[in-house]
Design a protein around this motif. Structure first.
Motif, PDB file in Angstrom:
ATOM      1  N   CYS A 163      -4.147   0.895  -1.271  1.00 12.62           N
ATOM      2  CA  CYS A 163      -3.789   0.590   0.114  1.00 12.62           C
ATOM      3  C   CYS A 163      -3.294   1.834   0.841  1.00 12.62           C
ATOM      4  CB  CYS A 163      -2.728  -0.498   0.180  1.00 12.62           C
ATOM      5  SG  CYS A 163      -3.364  -2.101  -0.282  1.00 12.62           S
TER       6      CYS A 163
ATOM      7  N   ASP B 266      -2.502  -4.142 -12.271  1.00 11.26           N
ATOM      8  CA  ASP B 266      -3.158  -3.572 -11.096  1.00 11.26           C
ATOM      9  C   ASP B 266      -2.193  -3.355  -9.923  1.00 11.26           C
ATOM     10  OD1 ASP B 266      -2.710  -6.180 -10.568  1.00 11.26           O
ATOM     11  OD2 ASP B 266      -4.765  -6.704  -9.990  1.00 11.26           O
TER      12      ASP B 266
ATOM     13  N   LYS C 264      -6.778  -7.595  -2.972  1.00 12.69           N
ATOM     14  CA  LYS C 264      -5.791  -7.658  -4.058  1.00 12.69           C
ATOM     15  C   LYS C 264      -4.385  -7.728  -3.493  1.00 12.69           C
ATOM     16  CE  LYS C 264      -7.802  -5.580  -8.133  1.00 12.69           C
ATOM     17  NZ  LYS C 264      -7.983  -4.291  -8.778  1.00 12.69           N
TER      18      LYS C 264
ATOM     19  N   TYR D 283      -9.025  -3.419  -2.293  1.00  9.43           N
ATOM     20  CA  TYR D 283      -7.568  -3.292  -2.376  1.00  9.43           C
ATOM     21  C   TYR D 283      -6.868  -4.235  -1.418  1.00  9.43           C
ATOM     22  CZ  TYR D 283      -8.713   0.704  -5.177  1.00  9.43           C
ATOM     23  OH  TYR D 283      -9.209   1.489  -6.165  1.00  9.43           O
TER      24      TYR D 283
ATOM     25  N   THR E 105      -3.201  -1.050  -6.787  1.00 14.04           N
ATOM     26  CA  THR E 105      -3.350  -1.663  -5.464  1.00 14.04           C
ATOM     27  C   THR E 105      -2.506  -0.931  -4.427  1.00 14.04           C
ATOM     28  OG1 THR E 105      -3.626  -3.744  -6.607  1.00 14.04           O
ATOM     29  CG2 THR E 105      -3.271  -3.858  -4.238  1.00 14.04           C
TER      30      THR E 105
END
Lengths: 391, 640
Positions: free
Chosen positions: B208, B200, B182, B179, B204
């Protein structure tokens, strides 16, 4: 995880003994076919037959290496009532491009025994070159080569009578000022109701070998006996192969009577007894540091035992002979490469499986019960075929 | 009753099955197995029933040691360096000892990380079986790294108040970096179009959030096209005001808890008044941060492992959790996720439960003791091991047994043996004894290795091993007919018999050929010749020989007389020595005094038995002596 390499020993009958030299780079085998063969490890894991000779006129029971400080020396003992010492020499006339051929010569033939010589062992190297034999009529003989640079001269130093037929002997490898020379002898007699393991010690005072202990707890025939290499301990560890595996601690006790007599008094304690073989145990072998004992029994298994950090012995691994031969017929065609490795049939990446062991190639190596043992996987199984003609 | 850890391996051979097998240990981890059936002296010595067409084979079975793979060489050598440094620090016991230990732990982990990265590079290049092996290594060492990191947090690092949540989150972020990567990509602005249109994006953001990266979450939210709407601003406000616990922030646990509760109640009321309902993901996030069960059930599938969920869940529900309370929470997470427990999971759970079981589990990892040895050594020095053992003595023994085993494994390898010795050095009292057994068995294939073995032996005061190695090298040289070399080794071995034997060989060669071999070596013998009488004779004879060659006859004569008087002369050498004396006796110049000649005559009389085979020499010698004696007596009568 284990891997195995096969060496065709080319004996025409069963092998009785396999001995490795001090470094584990040379191997001597002996057999009922009366031959002794020596194999050398050349390069990586490749073993080549370098000598083969008819050593005796009866089954050769045992073969053993002397310490390399005495050169390349072997001793054998046989059904033909003799023991022999062999030395490898290099021919005086080197051929072009090579350093002369090596061959083994019989340095001495020890013919004192009137019955089959059942075991032969070199003594610890600090004693010089000593050799102990034992025979079926119950006599233990200690020979010595007074000049270690001349192995053709051996003198019979001591004869110890044991009354019972002897099958095996072992020198105590721990030798310091505190420990006089010591030999353990086992008997495979199955008639007398007495102890079958005897401990002898060399008495400096009387210059004779004296029996200092009979281990009366072992009444069954004993087939092999072996002192563990000493790791600086104050006691000695003795492995005995009898109807089961016994590990015995021998602790010297210092008291007045032992000081007066000059002979060691031993406290004998059986610290482990394993019936895992479920039947007779034939052989016992210690690894170099004496931390793992490997025993062989009538159940067709080699079992390994190890001492844990709180000094208790535990079985760790079992090797078992199995008839399911890998299909090596197809493989034989390409044998010229000598280490043909079979390609694995299954490809699967490594992962952790449920039982907590690693899985590789889909073969679970870590096994729980012994009733579902696993093969050493074919891909790790290298068949090395030795060509007799190449030597 | 079979032990559950007992492993059985089959040797695929017919004869091994029908006859049975026996095994003999080779060196190190290898055992030779052969078909064996006991036949003894009481049976008839006839060909056995097994002779027919089945060949006897010997099987060399060895324990596969992954550490011996060349790719792990760096791991093995570097970790030894750390191990040795650690032992030195521990011996000196500085005041900031604990700090040091933590440093060492980090160093070990960075070595693991480096080898993992190396493995990852190599695995791309490798093919077939090798690739599979490397992938296997990656799996093993990934687990090792993961467990080590956790153990470091729980047992090695000195965390004030045992409030571990920050560290746990770091651990999870380190092992599940998906994550974070990303988010970094999304925030870098390289993606085209509005962020929330990417599928996503929300995944994400929530990922996070689960890893406690509140700042990143806020940054991501601010990139949303609706970031300026009220509910986004409100959410940002809530996240910003979320209290975090830190020891160094000067807030006590009680005070923190108070603030935390305030914030919770506040946030809960905002959720209850459905302020976020228009954006379902935002709503979910708010429900997560207040620890709503339903919300957590929705996102738990986003976690790859139970411990990922554990860290996230604790961060939002039990931010002041103590390290020793983790076990119970871990179990709840596991049952919540319905995880099937793999080995790694079991080790991690055991670590969190602070259970002695962890030692057993780690032992069962298949990297041949590298992990268990180094970690247990570290834990022992952190005084953690003794908490698991009944007494301190046992924990020391346990630590020793691992170090011993590991040292043994390495010492059995042809190029790693020196590393093995270094471990055994730190394993009292069995270590030195094991070195005594293992060191002389290091296979020596060239002289430089022999020198290294001797050096290692002398470093540890094991001079008997050094001598033995030298003797064996001497014998090898002798076998190859390299006499000078053999003598050099014989001198190092301090074996006087061997030196004498070689000195004899030199002299015999001279008798046979008239050439003294290896003269340059003999000229440098010096005090070394004291090793044996015969060697002294050889040395002195060489000196005589040299003087004679240089035509310094007077000195030569002196040397000869002292040689003869020394009585060290071997039997076979007398005739050679005397025929050389003859040339001096017959020299034009008078070289020998009457006294010298008398000595010579005495020697001849004593050694008549050696001379009888050479009867043509005897009258010559007597004549020479008589003539020299007359010359000497006349001369001496005139000038003294």
């Amino acid at each position: 995880m284990f891997e195995a390499a096969e060496i065709n020993a080319e004996h025409k009958d069963l092998i009785h003994d396999v001995a490795y030299d001090f470094y584990g780079n040379r191997m001597a085998t002996c057999s009922s076919d009366q031959y002794v063969k020596v194999w050398d490890q050349i390069g990586n894991e490749k073993w080549t037959l370098t000598s083969s000779w008819k050593a005796h006129s009866g089954s050769v029971w045992k073969v053993t290496w002397a310490h390399p400080e005495f050169g390349q020396v072997l001793a054998t003992c046989s059904f033909d009532r003799t023991a022999a010492v062999w030395e490898e020499i290099i021919g005086e006339t080197p051929g072009p491009g090579e350093r002369g051929t090596r061959h083994w010569v019989r340095r001495t033939n020890l013919v004192d025994s009137r019955t089959s010589v059942t075991d032969v062992k070199f003594g610890p190297k600090c004693l010089g070159l000593q050799l102990a034999t034992c025979s079926a009529d119950g006599i233990i003989r200690i020979y010595e080569a007074p000049d270690v640079m001349n192995l053709s001269q051996w003198t019979l130093q001591h004869e110890i009578t044991c009354k019972l037929s002897c099958s095996c002997l072992s020198w105590n490898p721990s030798l310091t000022n505190n420990h006089p020379q010591m030999i353990a002898v086992g008997s495979d007699d199955n008639t007398a109701q007495t102890g079958k393991v005897f401990i002898f010690e060399y008495s400096e005072n009387s210059r004779r070998w004296m029996k200092i202990e009979t281990i009366i707890t072992i009444m069954e025939p004993v087939h092999d006996i072996s002192f563990a290499p000493n790791l600086g301990r104050s006691y000695h560890i003795l492995a005995v192969a009898t109807k089961d595996v016994k590990i015995i601690n021998l602790t010297p006790i210092k008291d007045n009577s032992s000081i007066q007599s000059g002979l060691t008094k031993l406290d004998v304690q059986t610290v482990a007894q394993f019936t895992d073989h479920t039947c007779t145990v034939w052989r016992a072998s210690w690894n170099v540091t004496g931390t793992v004992l490997a025993t062989s029994g009538d159940d067709g298994c080699v079992r390994m035992f190890k001492m844990n950090y709180i000094n208790s012995w535990k079985p760790v691994t079992v090797l078992k002979g199995d008839g399911a031969v890998i299909p090596n017929d197809a493989h034989r065609g390409s044998i010229a490469s000598s280490t043909g490795v079979l390609t694995p049939p299954i490809t699967q990446t490594a992962s952790y499986n449920d039982s907590g062991s690693m899985v590789r190639n889909g073969v679970n190596y870590t096994l729980k019960p012994t009733n579902c043992p696993q093969h050493i996987p074919p891909r790790l199984f290298k068949r090395i075929r030795q060509s007799f003609n190449s030597i | 009753m079979e032990d559950e850890n007992l492993k059985t391996f089959l040797i695929p051979n017919d004869l091994c099955k029908s006859a049975g097998i026996a095994g003999t240990w080779m060196s190190g981890n290898k055992i030779g197995v052969f078909p064996y059936h006991n036949i003894n002296h009481s049976s008839k010595d006839a060909p056995s029933q097994y002779t027919k067409n089945v060949p006897s084979s010997v099987f060399h079975v060895k324990h596969e040691v992954v550490l011996f793979h060349p790719i792990l060489r760096r791991l093995v050598t570097e970790s030894m360096g750390i191990f040795l440094n650690l032992q030195t620090v521990v011996e000196n016991k500085p005041s900031d000892y604990k700090q040091h230990l933590q440093q060492f732990s980090v160093q070990y982990r960075s070595v693991i990380r480096a080898s993992l990265e190396n493995l990852r590079d190599e695995v791309l290049r490798a093919t077939g079986e090798e690739r599979e092996t490397l992938q296997n290594f990656i799996t093993i060492f990934y687990s090792v790294e993961c467990i080590w990191h956790l153990c470091e947090i729980l047992y090695i690092e000195n965390i004030p108040g045992h409030v571990v949540i920050k560290h746990l989150l770091e651990w999870v972020r380190f092992h599940f970096p998906k994550y974070e990567r990303k988010a970094a990509f999304l925030l870098s602005g390289e993606s085209i179009g509005s962020l929330e249109s990417r599928q996503d994006y929300w995944e994400t953001v929530i990922g996070c959030l689960l890893q406690g990266r509140v700042e990143v979450v806020r940054a991501l939210l601010s990139c949303h096209s609706a970031a300026n709407s009220t509910h986004f601003k409100l959410a940002d406000q809530i996240l910003k005001s979320m209290p975090t616990y830190g020891v160094y922030e000067g807030v006590s646990v009680q005070e923190f808890n108070l603030r935390w509760k305030h914030w919770l109640v506040d946030t809960q009321s905002k959720i209850d008044s459905k302020l976020f309902i228009s954006e379902k993901n935002l709503h979910l996030m708010m429900r997560l941060i207040v620890g709503e069960e339903m919300a957590w059930s929705e996102v738990q599938s986003q976690c790859e492992a139970w411990y990922e969920l554990l860290a996230a869940w604790l961060f939002y529900t039990e931010p002041t959790v103590k390290s020793f309370e983790l076990g119970a929470f871990a179990k709840r997470c596991i049952s919540r996720m319905g995880t099937r427990m793999h080995h790694l999971d079991r080790v991690l759970l055991a670590a969190m439960e602070g259970d002695v079981q962890i030692i057993k589990e780690i032992q069962h990892m298949t990297e041949n003791g590298w992990f268990v040895t180094h970690l247990m050594d570290l834990l022992y020095h952190c005084e953690q091991l003794e908490k698991w053992q009944t007494d301190k003595e046992d924990s020391l023994k346990l630590r020793h047994s691992f170090v011993f085993e590991y040292g043994n494994t390495l010492a059995g390898h042809k190029s790693l043996w020196q590393l093995g010795l270094n471990y055994l050095d730190h394993c009292f009292p069995d270590g030195l004894a094991a070195i005594e057994l293992l060191l002389p068995r290091v296979p020596i294939n060239d002289e430089s290795k022999a020198h290294r073995v001797i050096q290692e032996a002398q470093k540890r005061g094991l001079s008997h091993i050094a001598h033995s190695v030298a003797k064996i090298e001497g014998l090898k040289s002798l076998r190859n007919d390299r006499m000078g070399n053999a003598l050099v080794w014989a001198l190092r071995s301090q074996d006087s018999n061997f030196a004498s034997f070689l000195a004899d060989k030199f002299l015999k060669k001279y008798v046979d050929t008239g050439i003294l071999p290896n003269v340059d070596l003999l000229s440098y013998l010096g005090s070394c010749m004291m090793a044996s009488d015969r060697l002294i004779f050889l040395g002195k004879y060489y000196q005589f020989n040299k003087l004679h060659k240089d035509k310094s006859y007077r000195e030569a004569a002196k040397a000869l007389v002292s040689l003869i008087a020394s009585k060290f002369t071997p039997k076979f050498f007398w005739s050679t020595l005397l025929s050389e004396a003859l040339t001096l006796l017959e020299c034009d110049e008078l070289l020998l005094s009457s006294n010298d000649v008398f000595n010579l005559l005495n020697a001849v009389e004593e050694r008549l038995d050696c001379l009888c085979e050479l009867d043509e020499l005897e009258p010559l010698i007597r004549l020479g002596i008589a003539r020299n004696l007359s010359r000497a007596l006349t001369y001496e009568a005139q000038y003294t």
